[in-house]
Design a protein around this motif. Structure first.
Motif, PDB file in Angstrom:
ATOM      1  N   VAL A   7       0.820  -1.245   0.009  1.00  0.00           N
ATOM      2  CA  VAL A   7       0.093  -0.145   0.042  1.00  0.00           C
ATOM      3  C   VAL A   7       0.800   1.292   0.150  1.00  0.00           C
ATOM      4  O   VAL A   7       1.656   1.580   0.888  1.00  0.00           O
ATOM      5  CB  VAL A   7      -0.853  -0.113   1.172  1.00  0.00           C
ATOM      6  CG1 VAL A   7      -1.804   1.347   1.325  1.00  0.00           C
ATOM      7  CG2 VAL A   7      -1.567  -1.269   1.246  1.00  0.00           C
ATOM      8  N   ASP A   8       0.791   2.087  -1.033  1.00  0.00           N
ATOM      9  CA  ASP A   8       1.534   3.224  -1.232  1.00  0.00           C
ATOM     10  C   ASP A   8       0.805   4.189  -2.031  1.00  0.00           C
ATOM     11  O   ASP A   8       0.485   3.661  -3.148  1.00  0.00           O
ATOM     12  CB  ASP A   8       2.846   3.288  -1.554  1.00  0.00           C
ATOM     13  CG  ASP A   8       3.660   4.242  -1.342  1.00  0.00           C
ATOM     14  OD1 ASP A   8       3.316   5.267  -1.393  1.00  0.00           O
ATOM     15  OD2 ASP A   8       4.728   4.045  -0.977  1.00  0.00           O
ATOM     16  N   ASP A   9       0.678   5.317  -1.927  1.00  0.00           N
ATOM     17  CA  ASP A   9      -0.109   6.483  -2.639  1.00  0.00           C
ATOM     18  C   ASP A   9       0.712   6.975  -3.632  1.00  0.00           C
ATOM     19  O   ASP A   9       0.228   7.831  -4.388  1.00  0.00           O
ATOM     20  CB  ASP A   9      -1.020   7.418  -1.937  1.00  0.00           C
ATOM     21  CG  ASP A   9       0.007   8.467  -1.070  1.00  0.00           C
ATOM     22  OD1 ASP A   9       0.963   8.082  -0.867  1.00  0.00           O
ATOM     23  OD2 ASP A   9      -0.474   9.383  -0.616  1.00  0.00           O
ATOM     24  N   GLU A  10       1.926   6.872  -3.609  1.00  0.00           N
ATOM     25  CA  GLU A  10       2.883   7.210  -4.655  1.00  0.00           C
ATOM     26  C   GLU A  10       3.311   5.989  -5.833  1.00  0.00           C
ATOM     27  O   GLU A  10       3.958   5.202  -5.364  1.00  0.00           O
ATOM     28  CB  GLU A  10       4.122   7.887  -4.214  1.00  0.00           C
ATOM     29  CG  GLU A  10       4.011   8.962  -3.392  1.00  0.00           C
ATOM     30  CD  GLU A  10       5.328   9.712  -2.998  1.00  0.00           C
ATOM     31  OE1 GLU A  10       6.181  10.086  -3.886  1.00  0.00           O
ATOM     32  OE2 GLU A  10       5.695   9.536  -1.594  1.00  0.00           O
ATOM     33  N   LYS A  11       2.626   6.328  -6.765  1.00  0.00           N
ATOM     34  CA  LYS A  11       2.572   5.085  -7.812  1.00  0.00           C
ATOM     35  C   LYS A  11       3.957   4.536  -8.352  1.00  0.00           C
ATOM     36  O   LYS A  11       4.162   3.494  -7.931  1.00  0.00           O
ATOM     37  CB  LYS A  11       1.706   5.441  -9.078  1.00  0.00           C
ATOM     38  CG  LYS A  11       1.544   4.372  -9.970  1.00  0.00           C
ATOM     39  CD  LYS A  11       0.683   4.775 -11.253  1.00  0.00           C
ATOM     40  CE  LYS A  11       0.605   3.709 -12.357  1.00  0.00           C
ATOM     41  NZ  LYS A  11      -0.320   3.990 -13.462  1.00  0.00           N
ATOM     42  N   PRO A  12       4.799   5.351  -8.445  1.00  0.00           N
ATOM     43  CA  PRO A  12       6.152   5.064  -8.840  1.00  0.00           C
ATOM     44  C   PRO A  12       6.804   4.101  -7.603  1.00  0.00           C
ATOM     45  O   PRO A  12       7.521   3.082  -7.911  1.00  0.00           O
ATOM     46  CB  PRO A  12       7.350   6.081  -9.204  1.00  0.00           C
ATOM     47  CG  PRO A  12       5.891   7.248  -9.340  1.00  0.00           C
ATOM     48  CD  PRO A  12       4.902   6.966  -8.583  1.00  0.00           C
ATOM     49  N   LEU A  13       6.620   4.474  -6.463  1.00  0.00           N
ATOM     50  CA  LEU A  13       7.116   3.686  -5.347  1.00  0.00           C
ATOM     51  C   LEU A  13       6.497   2.409  -5.264  1.00  0.00           C
ATOM     52  O   LEU A  13       7.050   1.371  -4.737  1.00  0.00           O
ATOM     53  CB  LEU A  13       7.070   4.541  -4.000  1.00  0.00           C
ATOM     54  CG  LEU A  13       7.897   5.826  -4.408  1.00  0.00           C
ATOM     55  CD1 LEU A  13       7.825   6.687  -2.807  1.00  0.00           C
ATOM     56  CD2 LEU A  13       9.143   5.832  -4.698  1.00  0.00           C
ATOM     57  N   TYR A 193      11.087  12.284  -7.353  1.00  0.00           N
ATOM     58  CA  TYR A 193      11.681  11.242  -8.451  1.00  0.00           C
ATOM     59  C   TYR A 193      11.635  11.723  -9.717  1.00  0.00           C
ATOM     60  O   TYR A 193      10.907  12.716 -10.040  1.00  0.00           O
ATOM     61  CB  TYR A 193      11.132   9.752  -8.300  1.00  0.00           C
ATOM     62  CG  TYR A 193      11.512   9.143  -6.910  1.00  0.00           C
ATOM     63  CD1 TYR A 193      12.416   8.016  -6.977  1.00  0.00           C
ATOM     64  CD2 TYR A 193      10.851   9.668  -5.846  1.00  0.00           C
ATOM     65  CE1 TYR A 193      12.553   7.436  -5.925  1.00  0.00           C
ATOM     66  CE2 TYR A 193      10.987   8.774  -4.564  1.00  0.00           C
ATOM     67  CZ  TYR A 193      11.772   7.714  -4.593  1.00  0.00           C
ATOM     68  OH  TYR A 193      12.124   7.093  -3.486  1.00  0.00           O
ATOM     69  N   ALA A 194      12.411  11.153 -10.598  1.00  0.00           N
ATOM     70  CA  ALA A 194      12.205  11.407 -12.025  1.00  0.00           C
ATOM     71  C   ALA A 194      12.030  10.124 -12.899  1.00  0.00           C
ATOM     72  O   ALA A 194      13.122   9.177 -12.541  1.00  0.00           O
ATOM     73  CB  ALA A 194      13.318  12.479 -12.562  1.00  0.00           C
ATOM     74  N   ARG A 195      11.409   9.964 -13.929  1.00  0.00           N
ATOM     75  CA  ARG A 195      11.190   8.902 -14.628  1.00  0.00           C
ATOM     76  C   ARG A 195      11.833   9.199 -16.121  1.00  0.00           C
ATOM     77  O   ARG A 195      11.239  10.243 -16.792  1.00  0.00           O
ATOM     78  CB  ARG A 195       9.808   8.323 -14.735  1.00  0.00           C
ATOM     79  CG  ARG A 195       9.645   7.220 -15.528  1.00  0.00           C
ATOM     80  CD  ARG A 195       8.442   6.423 -15.510  1.00  0.00           C
ATOM     81  NE  ARG A 195       7.962   5.883 -14.175  1.00  0.00           N
ATOM     82  CZ  ARG A 195       8.598   4.540 -13.774  1.00  0.00           C
ATOM     83  NH1 ARG A 195       9.218   3.983 -14.525  1.00  0.00           N
ATOM     84  NH2 ARG A 195       8.192   4.483 -12.645  1.00  0.00           N
ATOM     85  N   LEU A 196      12.707   8.460 -16.513  1.00  0.00           N
ATOM     86  CA  LEU A 196      13.524   8.800 -17.816  1.00  0.00           C
ATOM     87  C   LEU A 196      13.089   7.829 -18.823  1.00  0.00           C
ATOM     88  O   LEU A 196      12.974   6.468 -18.511  1.00  0.00           O
ATOM     89  CB  LEU A 196      15.211   8.230 -17.445  1.00  0.00           C
ATOM     90  CG  LEU A 196      15.620   8.864 -16.268  1.00  0.00           C
ATOM     91  CD1 LEU A 196      17.062   8.200 -15.983  1.00  0.00           C
ATOM     92  CD2 LEU A 196      15.672  10.294 -15.940  1.00  0.00           C
ATOM     93  N   HIS A 203      12.858   4.256 -16.853  1.00  0.00           N
ATOM     94  CA  HIS A 203      13.735   4.038 -15.592  1.00  0.00           C
ATOM     95  C   HIS A 203      13.423   5.118 -14.550  1.00  0.00           C
ATOM     96  O   HIS A 203      13.384   6.215 -14.744  1.00  0.00           O
ATOM     97  CB  HIS A 203      15.149   3.923 -15.756  1.00  0.00           C
ATOM     98  CG  HIS A 203      15.437   3.144 -17.089  1.00  0.00           C
ATOM     99  ND1 HIS A 203      15.757   1.862 -16.697  1.00  0.00           N
ATOM    100  CD2 HIS A 203      15.751   3.497 -18.376  1.00  0.00           C
ATOM    101  CE1 HIS A 203      15.840   1.167 -17.969  1.00  0.00           C
ATOM    102  NE2 HIS A 203      15.848   2.346 -18.757  1.00  0.00           N
ATOM    103  N   LEU A 204      13.044   4.629 -13.212  1.00  0.00           N
ATOM    104  CA  LEU A 204      12.947   5.663 -12.148  1.00  0.00           C
ATOM    105  C   LEU A 204      14.167   5.980 -11.234  1.00  0.00           C
ATOM    106  O   LEU A 204      15.070   5.051 -11.111  1.00  0.00           O
ATOM    107  CB  LEU A 204      11.973   5.147 -11.180  1.00  0.00           C
ATOM    108  CG  LEU A 204      11.143   5.997 -10.224  1.00  0.00           C
ATOM    109  CD1 LEU A 204      10.407   7.201 -10.614  1.00  0.00           C
ATOM    110  CD2 LEU A 204      10.475   5.021  -9.082  1.00  0.00           C
ATOM    111  N   VAL A 205      14.626   7.458 -11.321  1.00  0.00           N
ATOM    112  CA  VAL A 205      15.781   7.557 -10.281  1.00  0.00           C
ATOM    113  C   VAL A 205      15.180   8.728  -9.347  1.00  0.00           C
ATOM    114  O   VAL A 205      14.389   9.515  -9.323  1.00  0.00           O
ATOM    115  CB  VAL A 205      16.882   8.083 -11.266  1.00  0.00           C
ATOM    116  CG1 VAL A 205      17.417   7.231 -12.042  1.00  0.00           C
ATOM    117  CG2 VAL A 205      16.319   9.408 -11.971  1.00  0.00           C
TER     118      VAL A 205
END
Length: 274
Positions: A7-13, A193-196, A203-205
């Motif tokens: 459960v996490d409300d930040e989709k990338p995480l 974060y940034a998604r490349l 890719h997530l960084v």
């Protein structure tokens, strides 16, 4: 083997956490919920189906800071059930550990989540459920009794000078890859974060887009929106429609904010004329 709800409300995480959990051979299934309401609905359905039901959940990996109910609120609600699932908190904040363990949490994992640390949380959950021996951890290769141990050789250090100018390091599931900056078409902001985005995938960084904007300006990356940084050379089309501006980068169509539209058109004209 464990049946898990993350459960996490930040989709990338959430996606990253699910990837790591599904990579663990001790995890039979891992599903995600992006808010407290969905999480409670999933757990209620699991409890109604019983420990051997199709919707059963053994462990909930739970973020603390979420919109609406917090992870601590969810854990308190679950504690009222006769046979609640185990709780592992996964959070960026150290200050709630005492409250978490007062709620009988199995573990308290800090973000950014390291694969080895998450594997330890899975081991603890297995042990508490009496399933620690179902899937043994991979064994170290046995050394021959007559063969001397090979000398320890430290891995060569990768310096900023070696990698930073041409590549960026990205990590997924404990594996670090180096992505060529020239292969990145555009960058999407996702919180801190940034998604490349490349032609092969994304890719997530853990780097803010504002930082990449500053670092990569000399490489032809331009900010077109608070959410997007784009490689100028990868823009295929610029479109004007009813006062709004957008660009096409490969198959993606990205909106250009008003404050960046004029500057972008000027840059594209200069780029086209050399």
């Amino acid at each position: 083997m464990l049946r898990v709800l993350a459960v996490d409300d930040e989709k990338p995480l959430l996606e990253e956490l699910l990837y790591l959990l599904r990579s663990d051979p001790r995890v039979l299934s891992a599903e995600g919920a992006s808010d407290a309401t969905e999480a409670l609905r999933r757990v209620t359905r699991a409890l109604e189906s019983g420990p051997d039901g199709a919707d059963a959940i053994d462990v909930v990996f739970l973020d603390i800071h979420m919109a609406g109910l917090t992870g601590l609120d969810i854990a308190r609600l679950l504690a009222g059930f006769a046979q609640p699932p185990l709780i592992v908190f996964v959070t960026a904040h150290e200050g709630f550990a005492v409250q978490a363990f007062d709620l009988k949490a199995v573990d308290y994992v800090l973000k950014p989540v390291r694969p080895q640390r998450l594997a330890e949380a899975v081991r603890r959950a297995c042990a508490q459920l009496g399933r620690a021996e179902e899937v043994p951890p991979p064994a170290e290769p046995a050394a021959s009794p007559s063969a001397p141990a090979p000398p320890h050789r430290p891995a060569p250090e990768v310096t900023v000078a070696d990698r930073a100018p041409e590549q960026i390091a990205v990590e997924l599931g404990g594996v670090t890859r180096f992505v060529a900056i020239a292969d990145i078409a555009y960058v999407e902001a996702q919180g801190d974060y940034a998604r490349l985005h490349t032609d092969e995938g994304s890719h997530l960084v853990r780097i803010p887009v504002s930082t990449l904007e500053e670092r990569w300006a000399a490489r032809g990356f331009v900010r077109i929106h608070r959410r997007h940084l784009v490689a100028l050379s990868r823009i295929d089309e610029i479109r004007l429609d009813a006062g709004t501006t957008s660009v096409r980068v490969g198959s993606a169509e990205l909106q250009v904010s008003r404050r960046h539209a004029r500057e972008l058109r000027d840059l594209l004209m200069r780029h086209a004329t050399g």
